[in-house]
Design an enzyme around this catalytic site. Structure first.
Site, PDB file in Angstrom:
ATOM      1  N   GLU A 272       0.868  -1.214   0.142  1.00  0.00           N
ATOM      2  CA  GLU A 272      -0.081  -0.102   0.111  1.00  0.00           C
ATOM      3  C   GLU A 272       0.631   1.243   0.050  1.00  0.00           C
ATOM      4  O   GLU A 272       2.084   1.108   0.283  1.00  0.00           O
ATOM      5  CB  GLU A 272      -1.093   0.095   1.347  1.00  0.00           C
ATOM      6  CG  GLU A 272      -0.165  -0.013   2.617  1.00  0.00           C
ATOM      7  CD  GLU A 272      -1.070  -0.304   3.921  1.00  0.00           C
ATOM      8  OE1 GLU A 272      -2.275  -0.916   3.846  1.00  0.00           O
ATOM      9  OE2 GLU A 272      -0.883   0.316   4.956  1.00  0.00           O
TER      10      GLU A 272
ATOM     11  N   HIS B 119      -3.918   3.553   8.169  1.00  0.00           N
ATOM     12  CA  HIS B 119      -2.607   2.859   8.761  1.00  0.00           C
ATOM     13  C   HIS B 119      -1.740   3.984   8.872  1.00  0.00           C
ATOM     14  O   HIS B 119      -1.652   5.097   8.323  1.00  0.00           O
ATOM     15  CB  HIS B 119      -2.240   1.765   7.686  1.00  0.00           C
ATOM     16  CG  HIS B 119      -2.678   0.684   7.649  1.00  0.00           C
ATOM     17  ND1 HIS B 119      -2.526  -0.399   6.825  1.00  0.00           N
ATOM     18  CD2 HIS B 119      -3.274   0.035   8.651  1.00  0.00           C
ATOM     19  CE1 HIS B 119      -3.255  -1.500   6.856  1.00  0.00           C
ATOM     20  NE2 HIS B 119      -3.761  -1.261   8.216  1.00  0.00           N
TER      21      HIS B 119
END
Lengths: 291, 390
Positions: free
Chosen positions: A209, A247
């Protein structure tokens, strides 16, 4: 074979009397993981789902010889728990806790390295070798044993990919969630190396990611050292720069860490990158047929 | 990854320049202290008190203040009032300026950059210096990486004096000024570590005409995850600077980032949330937000998420993508239905639900007249179509 956890795993659960610790102990036991002990300071002598609880990791180690620890301890106490496991000589520590200050994780990272201990996480779902052992919070039923190794910075996105593979009839050797924080114990590269050396793993899926440059480092490692086929997926093509996407580690800063850069780095070393999670299964099928 | 051991969601908290200055001054860093003003009159009084030429600086959580006209010089108190009048209320990168800092204008010989940051790839704290101070350091890093020098602090021992001196010598600082610079670098490093910062920088750090070091502008960003052990710093959060919806999300423990599209997203998990946004774009739509409800998908959380999404007037359709996993599908479905009883949704909603007992979950939702689909791809396609037809 599989990597890191299998039939020989003897698991300790730190924070076993907590809500998460107790729930996931039950889930892991149901999956067939050999949970040999738990630790909660002050709760020594109790049992949780038939698992004996100790006050310290050292006591648990002396009595039950665990070779892996699952840390389900709240963020303020998790660094201490990880170091306690490392100090007691447990070679593999898996920490699912989210919200640990990054400077604490940095301290712990160097502490466990010095002791030769492998830390997975924090802020990760853990890992599973389907049919053998589950050391994590992932739903066991979506997995099936097979030849594909998975390494990912994400949780539910990994489940999505695993589910797509399983539904396509493609099983997994081990699925490792390495975590979504800026500093994590084990990087893509180390897991790639383990998969490369695992005879049971025939293909690898890498799920990355936005944020940082670990995917780019992984691409360079693949170019030099990985002969098995790798398929990639990168989340965050539409993420705006400068904003953290859930995150702590998922942020494009200073124009670096974009999905486009990571996809380009992987494609440059011959790794096909899926546009959507389900497409991973199609790409894996193709690379397995080519072997 | 698990809800109950989570207090915050791994964001970052910006401090204003005046807050950062106050914080760094406690570590002995020489700061060009200013006075905070909320009105032009207060700015005038501040300039009178300082009794010198002043610089009036917008206090807002946005970069590029100078270019946006948020930093101006004033020769006297009357001019300071006029300048503050011009700055207060302007919009810098989407943020309204509500406060200005009035500080003495300083004549200086040279300007430097000094910053402390976590180097993710090196897994070390890096102290960075550059003689190209006063400009955007990210731009310097891109275009003249050689102009930035770095020292990596030992993870156990911290930044040593010899490292701080080496930094100074590599920047070409004259020997008699090195000690002062090195002390400053170590003070900044200490502040960074003590406060659980993710960035601490002085830009510019200037050498004044009388050969002393002075921090003209400072910036500190804190790691949200560290705030539980710094309640005093947590109080520095400025609610005026937060998007009201993002603030509501933070208080509800939901990760939420507002975007410009028309398809509202409610997803569990950060990676899956991003992948869902990407799928929306892949099928020709634009996501209205990033939203991770975290683990469990309880009725309460889903309701809070729904409130956030429907509050955005741009939203034309909602996509709910829940990979329940261990959480039973029927429990998630009941949670969704309960949330829909609490929140009125006037746009089409597409639900994708996976988990143990997902069939029971789907049945419950379909009985309530909701569209439930099997895959994320199908869900994204349908949601995009629904948004376009609205």
């Amino acid at each position: 074979m599989a990597i890191l956890v299998d039939d020989s795993t003897r698991l300790l659960v730190q924070g076993i009397t907590g809500r998460e610790g107790s729930f996931h102990t039950q889930q892991m036991l149901e999956y067939g993981t050999n949970v040999v002990a738990g630790v909660t300071p002050g709760a020594g002598g109790r049992e949780v789902h038939g698992v004996p609880v100790f006050n310290t990791v050292a006591e648990a180690v002396a009595a039950t010889q665990p070779n892996a620890s699952f840390v389900a301890v709240p963020a303020p106490f998790a660094p201490d728990a990880i170091l306690e496991a490392a100090e007691a000589g447990i070679p593999l520590v898996v920490c699912i806790t989210e919200g640990i200050p990054v400077l604490e994780t940095l301290r712990v990272y160097h502490g466990v390295r010095e002791r030769g201990v492998r830390l997975i996480g924090p802020n990760c779902p853990g890992l599973i070798s389907p049919g053998k052992a589950k050391v994590g919070i992932m739903p066991g039923f979506i997995h099936t044993p097979g030849p594909v190794g998975i390494v990912s910075r994400s949780g539910t996105l990994t489940y999505e990919v695993v589910w797509a593979l399983t539904r396509a009839g493609i099983g997994q050797s081990t699925a490792v969630g390495i975590g979504g924080d800026p500093v994590i114990g084990t990087s893509f590269i180390e897991v790639l190396e383990l998969f490369q050396n695992d005879p049971e793993t025939r293909a690898i899926v890498l799920i990355g990611e936005i944020g940082g440059a670990d995917e780019e480092a992984a691409a360079e490692f693949i170019r030099q050292h990985v002969t098995k086929p790798v398929v990639g997926f990168i989340a965050g093509r539409t993420a705006p720069p400068g904003r953290r996407m859930g995150h702590a580690g998922a942020i494009i800063s200073g124009g670096r860490g974009t999905a486009a850069e990571k996809i380009a780095a992987l494609e440059a070393v011959g790794v096909p990158v899926a546009e959507r999670p389900a497409q991973v299964a199609e790409l894996v099928r193709r690379v397995l047929e080519d072997i | 990854m698990i809800g109950s051991v989570v207090e915050s969601k791994g964001g970052a908290m910006d401090l204003h320049e005046y807050q950062a200055a106050e914080l760094l001054a406690r570590y002995g860093i020489p700061i060009n202290r200013g006075i905070l003003a909320r009105t032009p009159e207060e700015a005038r009084a501040a300039a009178e008190q300082l009794g010198s030429r002043v610089v009036v600086k917008a206090q807002v959580h946005a970069g590029g203040r100078g270019k946006a006209g948020g930093i101006r010089l004033a020769d006297d108190p009357i001019q300071a009032e006029a300048v503050a009048q011009q700055i207060l209320g302007i919009n810098i990168r989407g943020r309204t300026v509500r406060k200005v800092l009035v500080a003495p204008a300083v004549a200086f010989e040279r300007e430097y950059y000094l910053g402390v940051v976590l180097d993710r790839d090196a897994r070390r704290i890096a102290v960075m210096g550059s003689s190209a101070g006063g400009v955007d350091i990210e731009e310097v890093a891109r275009e003249h990486p050689e102009a930035i020098v770095r020292e990596y602090a030992d993870p156990c021992l911290g930044l040593q004096d010899f490292q701080a001196r080496r930094l100074a010598f590599r920047l070409g600082i004259e020997p008699e000024l090195v000690r002062g610079f090195a002390t400053l670098a170590r003070q900044l490093y200490q502040a960074y570590v003590d406060c659980d910062a993710s960035l601490a920088e002085i830009n510019p750090l200037v050498l004044t005409r009388d050969r002393t070091w002075l921090a003209l502008d400072t910036k500190v960003v804190l790691d949200d995850n560290g705030l539980f052990r710094h309640p005093d710093l947590a109080e520095l959060r400025d609610p005026e600077e937060e998007d009201p919806l993002e603030r509501e999300a933070r208080l509800a423990g939901i990760s939420f980032v507002r975007l410009n599209g028309t398809v509202g997203c409610i997803v569990n998990g950060a990676g899956l949330s991003m992948a869902t946004m990407d799928a929306i774009q892949l099928y020709g739509g634009e996501p209205a937000n990033f939203l991770d409800i975290g683990g469990g998908a309880s009725a309460q959380r889903v309701a809070a998420a729904l409130r956030l999404v429907v509050a955005d007037p741009n939203v034309r359709a909602i996509l709910v993508n829940i990979f329940g996993g261990i959480t039973r599908g029927d429990v998630v479905a009941q949670g969704l239905l309960e949330a829909l009883r609490q929140v009125e949704v006037r746009v089409p909603m597409v639900i994708r639900l996976v988990g143990t007992r997902q069939e029971e979950g789907r049945q419950l939702l379909e009985e309530a007249g909701l569209t439930v689909v099997d895959t994320m791809e199908e869900a994204a396609q349908r949601a995009v179509l629904a948004a376009q037809n609205q």
